[in-house]
Design a protein around this motif. Sequence first.
Motif, PDB file in Angstrom:
ATOM      1  N   MET A 151       0.733  -1.170   0.122  1.00 27.64           N
ATOM      2  CA  MET A 151      -0.018  -0.080   0.168  1.00 27.64           C
ATOM      3  C   MET A 151       0.958   1.295   0.110  1.00 27.64           C
ATOM      4  O   MET A 151       1.449   1.757   1.135  1.00 27.64           O
ATOM      5  N   THR A 152       0.992   1.863  -1.240  1.00 21.60           N
ATOM      6  CA  THR A 152       1.789   2.932  -1.326  1.00 21.60           C
ATOM      7  C   THR A 152       1.066   4.334  -1.526  1.00 21.60           C
ATOM      8  O   THR A 152       1.551   5.253  -1.286  1.00 21.60           O
ATOM      9  N   ALA A 153      -0.306   4.222  -1.642  1.00 24.13           N
ATOM     10  CA  ALA A 153      -1.133   5.142  -1.642  1.00 24.13           C
ATOM     11  C   ALA A 153      -1.094   6.236  -0.794  1.00 24.13           C
ATOM     12  O   ALA A 153      -1.131   5.921   0.297  1.00 24.13           O
ATOM     13  N   VAL A 163      -3.390   7.968   1.040  1.00 19.94           N
ATOM     14  CA  VAL A 163      -5.146   8.174   1.112  1.00 19.94           C
ATOM     15  C   VAL A 163      -5.279   9.416   1.938  1.00 19.94           C
ATOM     16  O   VAL A 163      -4.914   9.571   3.042  1.00 19.94           O
ATOM     17  N   ALA A 164      -6.477  10.103   1.218  1.00 18.23           N
ATOM     18  CA  ALA A 164      -6.844  11.109   2.222  1.00 18.23           C
ATOM     19  C   ALA A 164      -7.672  10.787   3.411  1.00 18.23           C
ATOM     20  O   ALA A 164      -8.080   9.510   3.518  1.00 18.23           O
ATOM     21  N   THR A 212     -12.062   9.136   6.882  1.00 18.25           N
ATOM     22  CA  THR A 212     -12.096   8.082   5.775  1.00 18.25           C
ATOM     23  C   THR A 212     -11.900   6.965   6.424  1.00 18.25           C
ATOM     24  O   THR A 212     -11.159   6.656   7.361  1.00 18.25           O
ATOM     25  N   LYS A 213     -12.105   5.592   5.665  1.00 19.81           N
ATOM     26  CA  LYS A 213     -11.853   4.500   6.149  1.00 19.81           C
ATOM     27  C   LYS A 213     -10.225   4.127   6.245  1.00 19.81           C
ATOM     28  O   LYS A 213      -9.717   4.429   5.022  1.00 19.81           O
ATOM     29  N   ILE A 235      -7.702   1.648   4.901  1.00 22.75           N
ATOM     30  CA  ILE A 235      -7.788   0.568   4.013  1.00 22.75           C
ATOM     31  C   ILE A 235      -6.755  -0.440   4.594  1.00 22.75           C
ATOM     32  O   ILE A 235      -6.987  -1.663   4.617  1.00 22.75           O
ATOM     33  N   GLY A 279       3.124  -1.698   4.351  1.00 22.10           N
ATOM     34  CA  GLY A 279       2.477  -0.442   4.154  1.00 22.10           C
ATOM     35  C   GLY A 279       3.895   0.764   4.321  1.00 22.10           C
ATOM     36  O   GLY A 279       5.050   0.246   4.202  1.00 22.10           O
ATOM     37  N   PHE A 280       3.549   1.785   3.780  1.00 24.94           N
ATOM     38  CA  PHE A 280       4.251   2.842   3.789  1.00 24.94           C
ATOM     39  C   PHE A 280       4.065   3.813   5.115  1.00 24.94           C
ATOM     40  O   PHE A 280       2.886   3.926   5.535  1.00 24.94           O
ATOM     41  N   ALA A 281       4.945   4.547   5.251  1.00 27.63           N
ATOM     42  CA  ALA A 281       4.728   5.638   6.475  1.00 27.63           C
ATOM     43  C   ALA A 281       5.691   6.909   6.119  1.00 27.63           C
ATOM     44  O   ALA A 281       6.814   6.767   5.900  1.00 27.63           O
ATOM     45  N   LEU A 282       4.720   8.254   5.559  1.00 25.56           N
ATOM     46  CA  LEU A 282       5.289   9.202   5.364  1.00 25.56           C
ATOM     47  C   LEU A 282       5.449   9.921   6.558  1.00 25.56           C
ATOM     48  O   LEU A 282       4.240  10.524   7.121  1.00 25.56           O
ATOM     49  N   GLU A 283       6.457  10.206   7.157  1.00 28.00           N
ATOM     50  CA  GLU A 283       6.617  11.024   8.386  1.00 28.00           C
ATOM     51  C   GLU A 283       7.409  12.331   8.326  1.00 28.00           C
ATOM     52  O   GLU A 283       8.145  12.311   7.419  1.00 28.00           O
ATOM     53  N   LYS A 291       2.584   2.161  13.384  1.00 29.07           N
ATOM     54  CA  LYS A 291       1.943   1.862  12.112  1.00 29.07           C
ATOM     55  C   LYS A 291       2.016   0.223  11.924  1.00 29.07           C
ATOM     56  O   LYS A 291       1.127  -0.423  11.552  1.00 29.07           O
ATOM     57  N   LYS A 308      -1.277  -2.000  12.410  1.00 27.84           N
ATOM     58  CA  LYS A 308      -2.086  -2.211  11.006  1.00 27.84           C
ATOM     59  C   LYS A 308      -1.601  -3.600  10.551  1.00 27.84           C
ATOM     60  O   LYS A 308      -2.063  -4.098   9.549  1.00 27.84           O
TER      61      LYS A 308
HETATM   62  N1  CTP Z   1      -3.287   4.191   4.461  1.00 22.14           N
HETATM   63  C1  CTP Z   1      -4.571   3.492   4.010  1.00 22.14           C
HETATM   64  N2  CTP Z   1      -5.829   3.960   4.155  1.00 22.14           N
HETATM   65  C2  CTP Z   1      -5.994   5.268   4.701  1.00 22.14           C
HETATM   66  C3  CTP Z   1      -4.672   5.770   5.435  1.00 22.14           C
HETATM   67  C4  CTP Z   1      -3.385   5.261   5.095  1.00 22.14           C
HETATM   68  O1  CTP Z   1      -4.414   2.454   3.448  1.00 22.14           O
HETATM   69  N3  CTP Z   1      -7.108   5.813   5.041  1.00 22.14           N
HETATM   70  C5  CTP Z   1      -1.982   3.493   4.126  1.00 22.14           C
HETATM   71  C6  CTP Z   1      -1.041   4.279   3.381  1.00 22.14           C
HETATM   72  O2  CTP Z   1      -1.334   3.636   2.091  1.00 22.14           O
HETATM   73  C7  CTP Z   1       0.203   3.830   3.874  1.00 22.14           C
HETATM   74  C8  CTP Z   1      -0.063   3.701   5.499  1.00 22.14           C
HETATM   75  O3  CTP Z   1      -1.351   3.360   5.358  1.00 22.14           O
HETATM   76  O4  CTP Z   1       0.667   2.483   3.360  1.00 22.14           O
HETATM   77  C9  CTP Z   1       0.146   4.645   6.325  1.00 22.14           C
HETATM   78  O5  CTP Z   1      -0.343   6.029   5.827  1.00 22.14           O
HETATM   79  P1  CTP Z   1      -0.055   7.290   6.461  1.00 22.14           P
HETATM   80  O6  CTP Z   1      -0.756   8.362   5.697  1.00 22.14           O
HETATM   81  O7  CTP Z   1       1.703   7.597   6.771  1.00 22.14           O
HETATM   82  O8  CTP Z   1      -0.487   6.996   7.759  1.00 22.14           O
HETATM   83  P2  CTP Z   1      -1.827   7.287   8.598  1.00 22.14           P
HETATM   84  O9  CTP Z   1      -2.324   5.978   8.958  1.00 22.14           O
HETATM   85  O10 CTP Z   1      -2.790   7.929   7.646  1.00 22.14           O
HETATM   86  O11 CTP Z   1      -1.649   8.005   9.761  1.00 22.14           O
HETATM   87  P3  CTP Z   1      -1.187   9.706   9.718  1.00 22.14           P
HETATM   88  O12 CTP Z   1      -1.748  10.326   8.572  1.00 22.14           O
HETATM   89  O13 CTP Z   1      -1.800  10.032  11.331  1.00 22.14           O
HETATM   90  O14 CTP Z   1       0.434   9.484   9.805  1.00 22.14           O
END
Ligand code: CTP
Length: 399
Positions: free
Chosen positions: A273-275, A277-278, A304-305, A307, A323-327, A338, A342
């Motif tokens: 899961m690289t997306a 997601v909002a 949002t849910k 995923i 998963g990816f974590a952008l920090e 995460k 997750k």
């Molecule tokens: N992700 C997802 N669905 C969401 C939010 C995130 O599947 N609604 C997935 C992203 O694709 C990624 C991982 O979860 O692989 C982490 O996403 P990230 O935006 O870093 O973390 P969040 O869980 O959204 O937490 P935060 O924004 O508070 O850091």
Amino acid sequence: MLSGKKIIVCISGSIAAYKIPFLVRLLKREGAEVQVILTPFAHEFVTLLTLSTLSEKPVLTEFYEEGSGSWFSHVDLGLWADLILVAPLSANTMAKMAAGIADNLLLTTVLSARCPVYYAPAMDLDMYKHPSTQANIKTLSSFGYKLIEPAEGELASGLKGMGRLEEPENILSILKEEFLKNSAFAGKQVMVSAGPTYEAIDPVRFIGNHSSGKMGAEIALALAKNGARVELILGPTSLAIDHPLINVHHVTSAEDMFERCTSLFPESDVGIMTAAVADFRPVSGAAEKIKKESGLENLQLEPTKDILSEMGKGKRDNQLLVGFALETENEEKNALKKLQNKNLDLIVLNSLKDDGAGFGYDTNKITLLTREGNKKEYPLKSKADVATDILLAIEDLLS
Ligand code: CTP
């Protein structure tokens, strides 16, 4: 698709050696590390300078370097290689290989090999047809060496018939097949999410983010080149992805992505899961364009849910989830949280603080963290090379 693969190209004395610099170039272009070894006679046909320039490594012909006394260990070379190709293979070197003669570095390296050995003969048609050559081919096959048959055509002698070295492009395809056959991803189904999601405020405006989808697209391509069937769930981007093994599902919102991912993950072996997601969306998108006079006082947002969390909950023991974590702060701590929350096997950490990493760039700098507590930091690389690093880490987990 040959990224990180170590290939020894052995050249023996045949006029067809002139084709090998082009083959070396093709192998390098595919990402392979190439070590060229020549028999002492072979460099009469092709220059060492050409080969070392194209392979980006000094080429080897002797057991030791005159003057410095450096010794080139054929055992180390044999262990280093993922594949050895002997091309062109002359009748003389073929006979020595069949007999186990070891009077030069090329022959001793082949004798020390533990990896697949391919050989591509090139000689005049009568030499090729001669019973001694045919008997030697049988012997080499009995060692498990794989023959790349010579092609028919015009030969250097002026005769026409079988004996021409197979063309470099065809040799490359044969070698790629070998790696594909052994790829941990061959025949696996992998789901990849990529790009941003857009959450509609009204028919014109949306909540989104700067994700370009490039990292996910590179991962999808690297997977497909390694024989995986890829379901790519792609948010709105300008990317055009065209590969027979990649099935692109275009989605817009987090809800669309959720529906598609949760329906495809159960039949996948791996989810990546690289997306970006909002995390929030308007409670209800306006049917008509909101006029600026009316303002946005009524804009209510809801989460949002998640995923990836949903996929983690349903993950089976025979599935892997990445998963990816952008920090931007407490990067490692947040990424590990995460990974746990997750239910992931591997998390790819990006820090927006690193120059050249993150949204929009063609480069990325990652740290990989596994559920078992392993950590590996990588330097800034192209997103294509980062995709290879991620695949190698997943390959380790698959095996
Ligand atoms: N992700 C997802 N669905 C969401 C939010 C995130 O599947 N609604 C997935 C992203 O694709 C990624 C991982 O979860 O692989 C982490 O996403 P990230 O935006 O870093 O973390 P969040 O869980 O959204 O937490 P935060 O924004 O508070 O850091």
